[in-house]
Design a protein around this motif. Structure first.
Motif, PDB file in Angstrom:
ATOM      1  N   UNK A  46       0.818  -1.215   0.000  1.00  0.00           N
ATOM      2  CA  UNK A  46       0.000   0.000   0.000  1.00  0.00           C
ATOM      3  C   UNK A  46       0.851   1.264   0.000  1.00  0.00           C
ATOM      4  N   UNK A  47       1.972   1.247   0.720  1.00  0.00           N
ATOM      5  CA  UNK A  47       2.800   2.442   0.839  1.00  0.00           C
ATOM      6  C   UNK A  47       3.391   2.831  -0.518  1.00  0.00           C
ATOM      7  N   UNK A  48       3.423   4.126  -0.791  1.00  0.00           N
ATOM      8  CA  UNK A  48       4.016   4.613  -2.035  1.00  0.00           C
ATOM      9  C   UNK A  48       3.032   4.802  -3.165  1.00  0.00           C
ATOM     10  N   UNK A  49       1.775   4.383  -2.981  1.00  0.00           N
ATOM     11  CA  UNK A  49       0.769   4.555  -4.023  1.00  0.00           C
ATOM     12  C   UNK A  49       0.104   5.925  -3.885  1.00  0.00           C
ATOM     13  N   UNK A  50      -0.525   6.433  -4.952  1.00  0.00           N
ATOM     14  CA  UNK A  50      -1.310   7.670  -4.839  1.00  0.00           C
ATOM     15  C   UNK A  50      -2.382   7.509  -3.758  1.00  0.00           C
ATOM     16  N   UNK A  51      -2.739   8.602  -3.105  1.00  0.00           N
ATOM     17  CA  UNK A  51      -3.616   8.533  -1.941  1.00  0.00           C
ATOM     18  C   UNK A  51      -4.939   7.805  -2.221  1.00  0.00           C
ATOM     19  N   UNK A  52      -5.595   8.145  -3.322  1.00  0.00           N
ATOM     20  CA  UNK A  52      -6.879   7.517  -3.632  1.00  0.00           C
ATOM     21  C   UNK A  52      -6.713   6.021  -3.871  1.00  0.00           C
ATOM     22  N   UNK A  53      -5.656   5.641  -4.577  1.00  0.00           N
ATOM     23  CA  UNK A  53      -5.394   4.225  -4.844  1.00  0.00           C
ATOM     24  C   UNK A  53      -5.014   3.495  -3.550  1.00  0.00           C
ATOM     25  N   UNK A  54      -4.243   4.175  -2.682  1.00  0.00           N
ATOM     26  CA  UNK A  54      -3.870   3.569  -1.395  1.00  0.00           C
ATOM     27  C   UNK A  54      -5.113   3.232  -0.578  1.00  0.00           C
ATOM     28  N   UNK A  55      -6.053   4.152  -0.537  1.00  0.00           N
ATOM     29  CA  UNK A  55      -7.293   3.924   0.211  1.00  0.00           C
ATOM     30  C   UNK A  55      -8.078   2.760  -0.378  1.00  0.00           C
ATOM     31  N   UNK A  56      -8.146   2.717  -1.706  1.00  0.00           N
ATOM     32  CA  UNK A  56      -8.891   1.654  -2.378  1.00  0.00           C
ATOM     33  C   UNK A  56      -8.224   0.302  -2.154  1.00  0.00           C
ATOM     34  N   UNK A  57      -6.887   0.259  -2.207  1.00  0.00           N
ATOM     35  CA  UNK A  57      -6.156  -0.984  -1.965  1.00  0.00           C
ATOM     36  C   UNK A  57      -6.336  -1.442  -0.516  1.00  0.00           C
ATOM     37  N   UNK A  58      -6.418  -0.487   0.412  1.00  0.00           N
ATOM     38  CA  UNK A  58      -6.721  -0.832   1.805  1.00  0.00           C
ATOM     39  C   UNK A  58      -8.052  -1.578   1.896  1.00  0.00           C
ATOM     40  N   UNK A  59      -9.051  -1.060   1.199  1.00  0.00           N
ATOM     41  CA  UNK A  59     -10.376  -1.690   1.177  1.00  0.00           C
ATOM     42  C   UNK A  59     -10.290  -3.106   0.605  1.00  0.00           C
ATOM     43  N   UNK A  60      -9.557  -3.258  -0.497  1.00  0.00           N
ATOM     44  CA  UNK A  60      -9.418  -4.587  -1.104  1.00  0.00           C
ATOM     45  C   UNK A  60      -8.703  -5.537  -0.151  1.00  0.00           C
ATOM     46  N   UNK A  61      -7.638  -5.053   0.499  1.00  0.00           N
ATOM     47  CA  UNK A  61      -6.906  -5.898   1.434  1.00  0.00           C
ATOM     48  C   UNK A  61      -7.802  -6.338   2.594  1.00  0.00           C
ATOM     49  N   UNK A  62      -8.563  -5.410   3.156  1.00  0.00           N
ATOM     50  CA  UNK A  62      -9.444  -5.751   4.279  1.00  0.00           C
ATOM     51  C   UNK A  62     -10.483  -6.793   3.841  1.00  0.00           C
TER      52      UNK A  62
END
Length: 505
Positions: free
Chosen positions: A391-407
């Motif tokens: 997740x770290x290093x991605x654009x903010x919006x993509x980071x948030x979306x990847x967090x959702x996918x990971x959860x």
């Protein structure tokens, strides 16, 4: 030949599906090194009450190492004795079943499912539920569809306010035969009960078992961000109800289009027998229904006011079953006798034995991966740490979306909302700071990821118990759920992007 093989693959039993997941988990232990975290106690307030929770201390991850100092890849044994330190692949069934305590997964949930199944079978054996259903259909006279949004909103509210989940099982036993009698199917029954609770749980502004805990761990004001979440809840409810209404209308027009058509025959046959036996909705039937209603009120009061959970709720429904049996004997409902009461309890527990065992099998996956203790070197801890690195290093919006996918993916392994919050939020909250998004957004990612996949993952003991009560095979449920999950995923993704755009805090 190919067609027959494809059909066999599509109709795999849930036990077989989970077995292969356990195999995959076992293979991971040979590929992924073990790691662990340090933990710490944190405090947070919920309704002016200070609560504490043990959570991961961020930045403390370390690999376990072998004698040469390299990260340890320590695969599971084929079979483990009780004195062995490593888990054994062939031990997953027993070890999964006995995991936890009387108040949680797995042994407590298994006991809860069996007691609920037995108690409600006593109620069903009196014939009161069937008589009540026939009376309700007679009263509605073609206006059955109104039941769908009303029940959905009620169960959704229960999920939002007090985290209703396990309490949905007995309602499923009542609502499923009712909607089938109205011309719908078991899928509609599960959607307006269990699924409604999970939609409410997911889009809640005050859920004490997910939102409050996650916000407390993330050091965000507990119960904050209510306005955004209430809007989200309204949208999710509207979309879900519309989806169900469209589906229900299709099934009402042609019941054979239902994936549950064959399994629903059990309820249709039972209803036909009831029509032959029942001549009126007698005083005895009314007293059994009153027993049921009073118990539901008692359960809700106990959960909200006294904090009752699995042990107390199971005993409350057991009491309901005993009283229903006594009423049945006194009023000779459906020729009820003491022996029939006992046999009904055994039959009800037997009907839910399969789903109960699935709870243990699902916990067996975690057992093979080493458990959920963050301080013990496990493969699961390494997966958690690796996800944070992605997740770290991605654009903010993509980071948030990847967090959702990971959860969402992590929920396959840890379906407990509070458990998942304790494992993931201590990492995701500071990671949100680095990614340039608010911690409230990180909580939202957890909230959406934890709740929506509860509707489909076969590792959810609660889902499997609900499907067992509805006589639905998981594979048929999954086929139906694919479109709905895509819709929910798209909707959740939109809310994640909007939350980032507005700086949801």
């Amino acid at each position: 030949m190919k067609g027959r093989i494809d059909k066999e693959i599509k109709m795999l039993d849930t036990f077989i599906i989970i077995f292969f997941v356990v195999v995959a988990a076992a293979i991971l232990t040979y590929v992924v090194p073990k790691g662990s975290f340090e933990t710490e106690e944190i405090s947070y307030e919920v309704n002016d009450e200070v609560k504490t929770r043990t959570v991961i201390k961020n930045g403390t991850f370390e690999y376990a190492t072998d004698e040469s100092g390299k990260p340890l890849k320590d695969g599971v044994k084929l079979f483990a004795a009780d004195s062995d330190e490593k888990p054994g692949f062939l031990n997953y069934m027993f070890e999964g079943i006995v995991t936890g305590d009387r108040s949680g997964s797995a042994i407590g949930v298994i006991a809860f499912i069996l007691v609920i199944g037995g108690a409600f079978q006593i109620v069903m054996s009196t014939g009161a539920i069937d008589a009540g259903i026939l009376r309700m259909i007679e009263k509605l006279k073609g206006k059955e569809a109104i039941i769908i949004p009303i029940l959905f909103l009620l169960f959704s509210l229960g999920g939002a306010v007090f985290g209703m989940g396990e309490e949905a099982i007995p309602f499923v036993m009542i609502v499923v035969p009712m909607v089938i009698a109205m011309g719908y199917d078991a899928i509609v029954g599960v959607m307006i009960t269990y699924v409604a609770t999970q939609i409410g749980f997911t889009a809640s502004w005050m859920n004490p078992f997910s939102v409050a805990i996650a916000q407390g761990i993330a050091q965000v004001p507990v119960m904050s961000g209510a306005q955004f979440r209430i809007i989200m809840r309204i949208v999710f409810n509207i979309v879900a109800i519309t989806f169900i209404m469209v589906y229900a209308k299709k099934i009402k027009k042609d019941p054979t289009k239902s994936l549950a058509y064959e399994s629903d025959q059990y309820f249709r046959d039972d209803l036909e027998k009831s029509k032959e036996i029942q001549s009126k909705f007698s005083l005895g039937h009314q007293l059994v229904i009153l027993d049921l209603v009073v118990t539901m009120i008692w359960v809700i009061w106990g959960v909200v006011k006294k904090g009752y959970y699995i042990p107390e709720i199971a005993s409350q429904f057991f009491t309901m079953g005993l009283i229903a049996g006594i009423i049945g004997i006194i009023f000779r409902l459906n020729n009820m006798t003491m022996d029939k009461v006992a046999n009904s309890f055994k039959d009800g527990a037997k009907d839910l034995l399969g789903p109960a065992l699935v709870v243990g099998m699902a916990q067996g996956i975690i057992y093979v991966l080493g458990g959920t203790d963050p301080t013990t070197p496990t493969v699961l801890n390494t997966i958690l740490q690796s996800a944070s690195g992605l997740i770290s290093g991605l654009p903010s919006a993509i980071s948030a979306w990847v967090m959702f996918i990971f959860q969402s993916i992590f929920n396959f392994f840890v379906v407990s909302g509070s458990g998942q919050a304790s494992l993931t939020m201590p990492i995701m909250a500071p990671l949100a700071d680095l990614a340039g998004i608010t911690r409230q957004v990180a909580v939202l990612a957890f909230q959406l990821g934890d709740g929506l996949t509860n509707i489909i993952v076969p590792t959810s003991g609660l889902l499997m118990a609900v499907l067992g009560a509805a006589k639905l095979e998981w594979i048929n449920w999954a086929k139906f759920q694919v479109k709905f999950q895509i819709l929910l995923f798209a909707l959740a993704s939109i809310f994640m992007f909007v939350a980032v755009a507005i700086g949801f805090a």
